[in-house]
Design an enzyme around this catalytic site. Structure first.
Site, PDB file in Angstrom:
ATOM      1  N   GLU A  57       0.809  -1.224   0.000  1.00 53.12           N
ATOM      2  CA  GLU A  57       0.000   0.000   0.000  1.00 53.12           C
ATOM      3  C   GLU A  57       0.843   1.275   0.000  1.00 53.12           C
ATOM      4  O   GLU A  57       0.421   2.299  -0.525  1.00 53.12           O
ATOM      5  CB  GLU A  57      -0.969   0.009   1.180  1.00 53.12           C
ATOM      6  CG  GLU A  57      -2.133  -0.982   1.042  1.00 53.12           C
ATOM      7  CD  GLU A  57      -1.794  -2.353   1.587  1.00 53.12           C
ATOM      8  OE1 GLU A  57      -0.607  -2.612   1.894  1.00 53.12           O
ATOM      9  OE2 GLU A  57      -2.721  -3.181   1.712  1.00 53.12           O
ATOM     10  N   PHE A  81     -11.845  -7.067  13.667  1.00 56.38           N
ATOM     11  CA  PHE A  81     -10.764  -7.556  12.815  1.00 56.38           C
ATOM     12  C   PHE A  81     -10.394  -6.475  11.791  1.00 56.38           C
ATOM     13  O   PHE A  81     -11.259  -5.931  11.117  1.00 56.38           O
ATOM     14  CB  PHE A  81     -11.196  -8.838  12.093  1.00 56.38           C
ATOM     15  CG  PHE A  81     -10.130  -9.356  11.160  1.00 56.38           C
ATOM     16  CD1 PHE A  81      -8.887  -9.759  11.653  1.00 56.38           C
ATOM     17  CD2 PHE A  81     -10.360  -9.409   9.795  1.00 56.38           C
ATOM     18  CE1 PHE A  81      -7.898 -10.219  10.797  1.00 56.38           C
ATOM     19  CE2 PHE A  81      -9.373  -9.866   8.935  1.00 56.38           C
ATOM     20  CZ  PHE A  81      -8.133 -10.270   9.432  1.00 56.38           C
ATOM     21  N   GLN A  82      -9.118  -6.171  11.697  1.00 53.53           N
ATOM     22  CA  GLN A  82      -8.590  -5.145  10.794  1.00 53.53           C
ATOM     23  C   GLN A  82      -9.216  -3.772  11.014  1.00 53.53           C
ATOM     24  O   GLN A  82      -9.348  -2.984  10.093  1.00 53.53           O
ATOM     25  CB  GLN A  82      -8.733  -5.580   9.326  1.00 53.53           C
ATOM     26  CG  GLN A  82      -7.914  -6.851   9.059  1.00 53.53           C
ATOM     27  CD  GLN A  82      -7.648  -7.090   7.597  1.00 53.53           C
ATOM     28  OE1 GLN A  82      -8.474  -6.790   6.735  1.00 53.53           O
ATOM     29  NE2 GLN A  82      -6.479  -7.639   7.301  1.00 53.53           N
ATOM     30  N   LYS A 118     -17.733  -0.534   5.705  1.00 49.99           N
ATOM     31  CA  LYS A 118     -18.251  -1.493   4.726  1.00 49.99           C
ATOM     32  C   LYS A 118     -19.770  -1.416   4.583  1.00 49.99           C
ATOM     33  O   LYS A 118     -20.296  -1.559   3.486  1.00 49.99           O
ATOM     34  CB  LYS A 118     -17.822  -2.903   5.136  1.00 49.99           C
ATOM     35  CG  LYS A 118     -17.892  -3.898   3.999  1.00 49.99           C
ATOM     36  CD  LYS A 118     -17.257  -5.227   4.393  1.00 49.99           C
ATOM     37  CE  LYS A 118     -17.356  -6.237   3.270  1.00 49.99           C
ATOM     38  NZ  LYS A 118     -16.758  -7.535   3.653  1.00 49.99           N
ATOM     39  N   MET A 134      24.503   8.292   1.878  1.00 53.74           N
ATOM     40  CA  MET A 134      24.331   9.609   2.484  1.00 53.74           C
ATOM     41  C   MET A 134      24.598   9.553   3.983  1.00 53.74           C
ATOM     42  O   MET A 134      25.196  10.456   4.561  1.00 53.74           O
ATOM     43  CB  MET A 134      22.928  10.147   2.193  1.00 53.74           C
ATOM     44  CG  MET A 134      22.718  11.568   2.640  1.00 53.74           C
ATOM     45  SD  MET A 134      23.912  12.702   1.914  1.00 53.74           S
ATOM     46  CE  MET A 134      23.026  13.272   0.469  1.00 53.74           C
TER      47      MET A 134
HETATM   48  C1  LIG Z   1      12.559   5.432   5.015  1.00 52.30           C
HETATM   49  C2  LIG Z   1      13.865   6.045   5.341  1.00 52.30           C
HETATM   50  N1  LIG Z   1      14.668   5.487   6.263  1.00 52.30           N
HETATM   51  C3  LIG Z   1      15.870   6.040   6.551  1.00 52.30           C
HETATM   52  C4  LIG Z   1      16.275   7.188   5.925  1.00 52.30           C
HETATM   53  C5  LIG Z   1      17.615   7.825   6.278  1.00 52.30           C
HETATM   54  N2  LIG Z   1      18.479   7.818   5.092  1.00 52.30           N
HETATM   55  C6  LIG Z   1      18.630   8.891   4.297  1.00 52.30           C
HETATM   56  S1  LIG Z   1      19.624   8.598   2.999  1.00 52.30           S
HETATM   57  C7  LIG Z   1      19.925   7.027   3.487  1.00 52.30           C
HETATM   58  C8  LIG Z   1      20.817   6.128   2.703  1.00 52.30           C
HETATM   59  C9  LIG Z   1      20.282   5.828   1.363  1.00 52.30           C
HETATM   60  O1  LIG Z   1      21.048   4.823   0.787  1.00 52.30           O
HETATM   61  P1  LIG Z   1      20.933   4.507  -0.747  1.00 52.30           P
HETATM   62  O2  LIG Z   1      19.531   4.391  -1.146  1.00 52.30           O
HETATM   63  O3  LIG Z   1      21.824   3.347  -1.066  1.00 52.30           O
HETATM   64  O4  LIG Z   1      21.470   5.838  -1.420  1.00 52.30           O
HETATM   65  P2  LIG Z   1      22.945   6.465  -1.465  1.00 52.30           P
HETATM   66  O5  LIG Z   1      22.989   7.532  -0.420  1.00 52.30           O
HETATM   67  O6  LIG Z   1      23.919   5.367  -1.199  1.00 52.30           O
HETATM   68  O7  LIG Z   1      23.058   7.035  -2.829  1.00 52.30           O
HETATM   69  C10 LIG Z   1      19.244   6.752   4.674  1.00 52.30           C
HETATM   70  C11 LIG Z   1      19.325   5.483   5.406  1.00 52.30           C
HETATM   71  C12 LIG Z   1      15.382   7.754   4.997  1.00 52.30           C
HETATM   72  N3  LIG Z   1      15.660   8.906   4.365  1.00 52.30           N
HETATM   73  N4  LIG Z   1      14.211   7.165   4.698  1.00 52.30           N
END
Ligand SMILES: Cc1ncc(C[n+]2csc(CCOP(=O)(O)OP(=O)(O)O)c2C)c(N)n1
Ligand SMILES: [Mg+2]
Lengths: 584, 186
Positions: free
Chosen positions: A52, A114-115, A164, A482
């Site tokens: 979803e 439920f749900q 529903k 990042m």
């Molecule tokens: C749902 C979610 N969880 C955690 C983060 C924190 N976060 C930001 S960038 C990142 C790393 C992303 O890794 P990747 O997709 O491999 O991209 P890269 O930076 O290596 O290009 C994380 C964990 C986020 N932005 N969104």
């Protein structure tokens, strides 16, 4: 004309009357009557996603790339809670969505059925507005009002929770024209006095800048057109937030590039040094301002925004203008022209000279050498090879997202779909499918990191089932890049949990879904591989193995002002103060 | 790598400079909000305050127009001037909100609160409580041989003052409605 019909039928009728052609959803017990109606008609296409959250992101991609609202249909309980991330994402990026959720029958609400989940309670803070419909007679009216609220003023997601029994019961259908929308009518026209005050400031400004954002794109194509006219006729430089890229063309002569934390040196220094900042549909987000006390200290600021709460929220505005960007820019241009199209030409000429000096620093410089693909190089090649094509880009979240914003050029609005406000990893893949549905013949590419992409990888099934040829271009650094970058710069190179072991073989993964997989690790092969991806008529996962430790620069560390930018590895040691470390 | 050598903190238009020297002084403002009386509307208003970290000193709500199903919410909140402006703008964004008035800045206005105080005791203390209630024009709405319940309307300050006096005299229970407010004149 009054018509009796079941609530479920009414939902389909209302969607048709709202011009909806596609719904992204996932069935379940509490929405069975609606799915039964979907089965018995052919006007509205239902796209079965695999989760979803993806339904909402797909609807966001559809909405962002068309300017039309996206529609989502999910079941009660887990269906609704799974959609929460997408709603929050759409709220922060002002994306118009109408989300329909099933609910347990009214007589069971409150019994931990439920749900059952308190969907309107859970989603109140992550929607623009929401409703629990307890009476079939009110259903059509609420749906039509929902579309009105989602799409007018500052757009956003709305949710309609339909028990529903309300779907089964008969009620009177009310067509859109009969619905009173007077209680929600945001101000469209800007105050002419304020607009005139801004024109006066524009005429005298020595170092003006247009700081534009997603609001320009949300206002519609006319706003982007007017922005171009204003910038080109006045010679005022333009920078933009991530959400606003494409409103002013990257190939335009006044374009400075993106600003903010990973924005261009020239854009950030121009923001810092300007004497008149004209903020058009942006909101002084912390990724933009850096340290607020030192944000553009010498400028007068005008702020055009349809949302009064965005004005003076973060930064004091000298000239606030509440209104729709398109309408305000139209009036602004009219007044400016009628007063003789004056600008302080000599001063602006000097301003541009200064900007050119900053630009000469070439802040995006990187070295592509040896046998390893630099992520920047991969994007530069992708840009070169897809230039001029009917191209839409989505991104995930991370370094790759920022590189995409830096290295890809957007000449039109609605061409970049990215999670700006919430920064939702997992956004890009489903979003690319929503975009591809809306633009079946276009080239749709999701610029992904391997980490983000895995968060919604199940959507390969959706892509294959509906033959959506969107391309998954994964800049695979085998790192949560990042976060790894921040750990390198802020946390003493202690790389805590940012290395994913046991990544899948993306080529085999693609094949297991019945799609095509391409791997590229050698810069010499890159062009051919990209062309192979583009030419393939079907979904592709492109596993682009890139340098694992590349950092994304320029970077304004959290808590620093615009003029304290990090430009490369050599200068980073010990530059970030401790106050910045507590900011995200 | 600073190409512009601008002194830090030199004149500015950041939000921080909106604050006067007493910047952290929080002002109390009384807001009246007219809303559609529909399910969840109070939750929206309260959720806004908790979600964005605003203060609620007092909040009252009741339907005021049966025909149009509108309710009036009176909120007393505190914050810096900038925060107060944000609160008003954010309230204005809520779809069922019709209007937001800041009585504190819009001219003279009245504030009233109703309170019930249960004071238990015998002898001198009981007599003194009754005497003070009379001075404060509090009504006795319930009495037993060991207790009174006083009812009182007035400004919050007056009610505070009365409560302070009752405390040593055997105040055992307090109920307050919160502030209802209205601009003076028509
Ligand atoms: C749902 C979610 N969880 C955690 C983060 C924190 N976060 C930001 S960038 C990142 C790393 C992303 O890794 P990747 O997709 O491999 O991209 P890269 O930076 O290596 O290009 C994380 C964990 C986020 N932005 N969104
Ligand atoms: Mg990565």
């Amino acid at each position: 004309m009054k018509r009796q019909m079941s609530g479920a039928k009414m939902i389909i009728q209302a969607l048709k009357d709202q011009g909806v052609d596609v719904v992204f959803g996932y069935p379940g017990g509490a929405v069975l009557p609606i799915y039964d109606e979907i089965f018995q008609q052919n006007d509205i296409r239902h796209i079965l996603v695999r989760h979803e959250q993806a339904a909402v992101h797909a609807a966001e991609g559809y909405a962002r790339s068309t300017g039309k609202p996206g529609v989502v249909l999910v079941t009660s309980g887990p269906g609704a809670t799974n959609a929460v991330t997408g709603m929050t994402d759409a709220l922060l990026d002002s994306i118009p969505l109408v989300i329909l959720t099933g609910q347990v029958p009214t007589f069971m609400i409150g019994n931990d059925a439920f749900q059952e989940a308190d969907t309107v309670g859970i989603t109140r803070p992550c929607t623009k507005h929401n409703w629990l419909v307890k009476d079939t007679d009110k259903l059509a009216e609420i749906i039509h009002e929902g579309f009105h609220i989602a799409t007018s003023g500052r757009p956003g997601p709305v949710l309609i929770d339909v028990p529903k029994d309300v779907q089964f019961a008969d009620g009177t259908y009310v067509p859109p024209k009969k619905v009173d929308t007077s209680r929600y009518q945001p101000q469209i026209k800007g105050d002419i006095k304020a607009i005139t005050a801004l024109v006066e400031m524009m005429e005298k400004a020595e170092r003006p800048i247009l700081y534009t954002g997603g609001g320009v794109i949300n206002s519609g194509p006319a706003a982007s057109q007017l922005l171009r006219e204003l910038a080109d006729a006045s010679g005022i430089p333009v920078t933009s937030t991530l959400m606003g890229l494409g409103a002013y063309p990257a190939s335009g002569k006044n374009w400075l590039g993106m600003l903010g934390m990973h924005g261009l040196y020239e854009a950030n220094l121009a923001m810092h040094g300007c004497d008149l900042m004209i903020c058009v549909g942006a909101r002084f987000d912390d990724r933009i301002t850096g340290r607020v006390e030192d944000f553009s200290p010498h400028s007068k600021k005008a702020h055009i925004d349809i949302d009064p709460s965005s004005i003076n929220k973060v930064v004091h505005t000298d000239v606030p203008i509440v209104g729709d960007i398109g309408h305000v820019l139209e009036d602004l241009l009219k007044i400016w022209k009628s007063r003789g199209r004056k600008v302080n030409k000599p001063a602006i000429g000097k301003w541009w000279k200064q900007i050119e000096e900053w630009r000469a620093v070439n802040c995006l410089a990187y070295k592509q050498e040896g046998k390893i693909i630099k992520p920047q190089y991969a994007l530069e090649r992708l840009e070169a090879l897809t230039k001029g094509m009917d191209r839409y880009i989505t991104t995930e979240v991370g370094q790759h997202q920022m590189w995409a914003a830096q290295f890809l050029g957007f000449d039109e609005p609605n061409r970049l779909m990215t999670s700006g406000g919430l920064g939702t990893m997992g956004y890009g893949h489903p979003s690319s499918l929503g975009v591809q549905l809306a633009h079946p013949d276009a080239l749709v590419i999701n610029i992904a990191g391997e980490g983000s992409w895995l968060m919604n990888m199940q959507e390969m099934g959706t892509a294959v089932q509906y033959r959506l040829p969107a391309k998954q271009f994964i800049l695979n650094n085998e790192r949560l890049g990042m976060v790894r970058q921040w750990q390198e710069l802020l946390h003493g190179e202690r790389y805590s949990a940012t290395w994913q072991e046991a990544l899948p073989d993306f080529v085999k993964l693609a094949e297991s879904f019945g799609a095509k997989g391409i791997r590229c690790s050698d810069p010499a092969d890159l062009d051919d591989a990209i062309m192979e991806m583009i030419k393939h008529d079907g979904p592709v996962i492109f596993d682009c193995l890139v340098e694992k430790h590349e950092n994304c620069f320029p970077m304004i560390p959290s808590g620093s002002p615009h003029n304290e930018m990090l430009m490369g590895d050599a200068e980073t040691q010990g530059v970030i103060g401790n106050t910045g470390a507590v900011l995200v | 790598m600073s190409a512009l050598n601008i002194k830090k903190g030199s004149s500015a238009h950041s939000a921080y400079d909106l604050k006067n020297p007493n910047a952290d002084v929080h002002e109390a403002h009384t807001l009246t909000v007219t809303v559609d009386n529909e399910a969840g509307v109070l939750a929206r208003v309260i959720g806004l305050f908790s979600g964005r970290g605003y203060n609620i000193e007092s909040l009252t709500v009741a339907e005021i127009n049966e025909e149009y199903h509108t309710s009036r919410i009176t909120i007393v909140t505190t914050g810096t001037p900038q925060v107060i402006e944000q609160i008003k703008a954010q309230l204005g964004r809520i779809v069922p909100v019709h209007s937001v008035h800041d009585l504190t800045v819009e001219g003279p206005y009245l504030e009233r609160e109703l309170a019930l105080f249960k004071v238990a005791g015998t002898g001198d203390k009981r007599v003194e409580a009754l005497r003070l209630a009379d001075i404060f024009r509090a009504n006795v709405v319930d009495s037993t041989l060991e207790s009174f319940v006083f009812e009182m309307t007035g400004t919050s300050e007056k009610i505070d003052a009365f409560a302070d006096l009752m405390r040593p005299l055997g105040l055992i229970e307090t109920a307050r409605t919160g502030v209802a407010a209205m601009a003076r004149g028509a």
